[in-house]
Design a protein around this motif. Sequence first.
Motif, mmCIF file in Angstrom:
data_model
loop_
_atom_site.group_PDB
_atom_site.id
_atom_site.type_symbol
_atom_site.label_atom_id
_atom_site.label_comp_id
_atom_site.label_asym_id
_atom_site.label_seq_id
_atom_site.Cartn_x
_atom_site.Cartn_y
_atom_site.Cartn_z
ATOM 1 N N PHE A 7 36.071 38.571 47.427
ATOM 2 C CA PHE A 7 35.991 39.335 46.190
ATOM 3 C C PHE A 7 35.213 38.532 45.170
ATOM 4 C CE2 PHE A 7 40.060 37.228 46.546
ATOM 5 C CZ PHE A 7 40.191 36.530 45.357
ATOM 6 N N THR A 8 34.577 39.230 44.246
ATOM 7 C CA THR A 8 33.746 38.606 43.222
ATOM 8 C C THR A 8 34.303 38.971 41.854
ATOM 9 O OG1 THR A 8 31.809 38.839 44.661
ATOM 10 C CG2 THR A 8 31.401 38.442 42.320
ATOM 11 N N VAL A 9 34.426 37.970 41.012
ATOM 12 C CA VAL A 9 34.881 38.180 39.636
ATOM 13 C C VAL A 9 33.929 37.453 38.707
ATOM 14 C CG1 VAL A 9 37.282 38.427 40.343
ATOM 15 C CG2 VAL A 9 36.438 36.196 39.642
ATOM 16 N N LYS A 10 33.988 37.802 37.436
ATOM 17 C CA LYS A 10 33.151 37.137 36.442
ATOM 18 C C LYS A 10 33.927 36.011 35.782
ATOM 19 C CE LYS A 10 30.563 41.302 35.391
ATOM 20 N NZ LYS A 10 30.323 42.349 34.408
ATOM 21 N N VAL A 15 42.487 37.574 36.749
ATOM 22 C CA VAL A 15 42.534 38.058 38.128
ATOM 23 C C VAL A 15 43.989 38.099 38.593
ATOM 24 C CG1 VAL A 15 41.787 37.624 40.496
ATOM 25 C CG2 VAL A 15 40.287 37.011 38.593
ATOM 26 N N THR A 16 44.396 39.215 39.169
ATOM 27 C CA THR A 16 45.712 39.324 39.790
ATOM 28 C C THR A 16 45.512 39.602 41.270
ATOM 29 O OG1 THR A 16 46.748 40.139 37.777
ATOM 30 C CG2 THR A 16 47.915 40.553 39.839
ATOM 31 N N ASP A 38 45.120 25.553 41.900
ATOM 32 C CA ASP A 38 46.519 25.155 42.115
ATOM 33 C C ASP A 38 47.418 26.343 42.456
ATOM 34 O OD1 ASP A 38 46.079 22.415 41.709
ATOM 35 O OD2 ASP A 38 46.181 22.690 39.539
ATOM 36 N N ILE A 39 46.887 27.267 43.247
ATOM 37 C CA ILE A 39 47.657 28.424 43.700
ATOM 38 C C ILE A 39 48.080 28.175 45.140
ATOM 39 C CG2 ILE A 39 47.531 30.881 44.271
ATOM 40 C CD1 ILE A 39 45.492 31.121 41.944
ATOM 41 N N ASN A 40 49.376 28.293 45.392
ATOM 42 C CA ASN A 40 49.900 28.098 46.738
ATOM 43 C C ASN A 40 51.304 28.694 46.776
ATOM 44 O OD1 ASN A 40 50.753 27.247 49.235
ATOM 45 N ND2 ASN A 40 49.961 25.170 49.010
ATOM 46 N N PHE A 53 45.694 34.655 37.351
ATOM 47 C CA PHE A 53 45.056 33.468 36.799
ATOM 48 C C PHE A 53 43.769 33.876 36.099
ATOM 49 C CE2 PHE A 53 43.317 34.057 40.983
ATOM 50 C CZ PHE A 53 41.993 33.677 40.892
ATOM 51 N N LYS A 54 43.277 32.985 35.250
ATOM 52 C CA LYS A 54 42.007 33.224 34.571
ATOM 53 C C LYS A 54 40.904 32.512 35.348
ATOM 54 C CE LYS A 54 39.736 33.177 30.140
ATOM 55 N NZ LYS A 54 39.886 33.021 28.708
ATOM 56 N N ALA A 55 39.890 33.253 35.731
ATOM 57 C CA ALA A 55 38.762 32.700 36.483
ATOM 58 C C ALA A 55 37.826 31.989 35.502
ATOM 59 C CB ALA A 55 38.041 33.805 37.239
ATOM 60 N N ASP A 56 38.205 30.792 35.123
ATOM 61 C CA ASP A 56 37.458 30.077 34.086
ATOM 62 C C ASP A 56 36.511 29.009 34.632
ATOM 63 O OD1 ASP A 56 39.399 28.349 34.968
ATOM 64 O OD2 ASP A 56 40.181 27.876 32.984
ATOM 65 N N LYS A 57 36.398 28.921 35.960
ATOM 66 C CA LYS A 57 35.534 27.925 36.587
ATOM 67 C C LYS A 57 34.509 28.634 37.467
ATOM 68 C CE LYS A 57 39.722 25.236 37.114
ATOM 69 N NZ LYS A 57 40.663 24.720 38.079
#
Length: 67
Positions: A7-10, A15-16, A38-40, A53-57
Amino acid sequence: AFSLPEFTVKKGDEVTIILTNLDKVEDLTHGFAIPKYDINFLVNPQETKSVTFKADKPGVYWCYCTN
């Protein structure tokens, strides 16, 4: 197998990810990880879990089953 293999996000998107373990075998636990965020977490059979989470990277990040 994940029903959505990629999947692609900006950058900056919230993102959920919702994951349901459809297995009916009692001890067939699955896991989900995106290490750079750090998602696990584990998902037991017939259970649904989610993470937001926020796709900030910017970049390409691998997600995979940990079990």
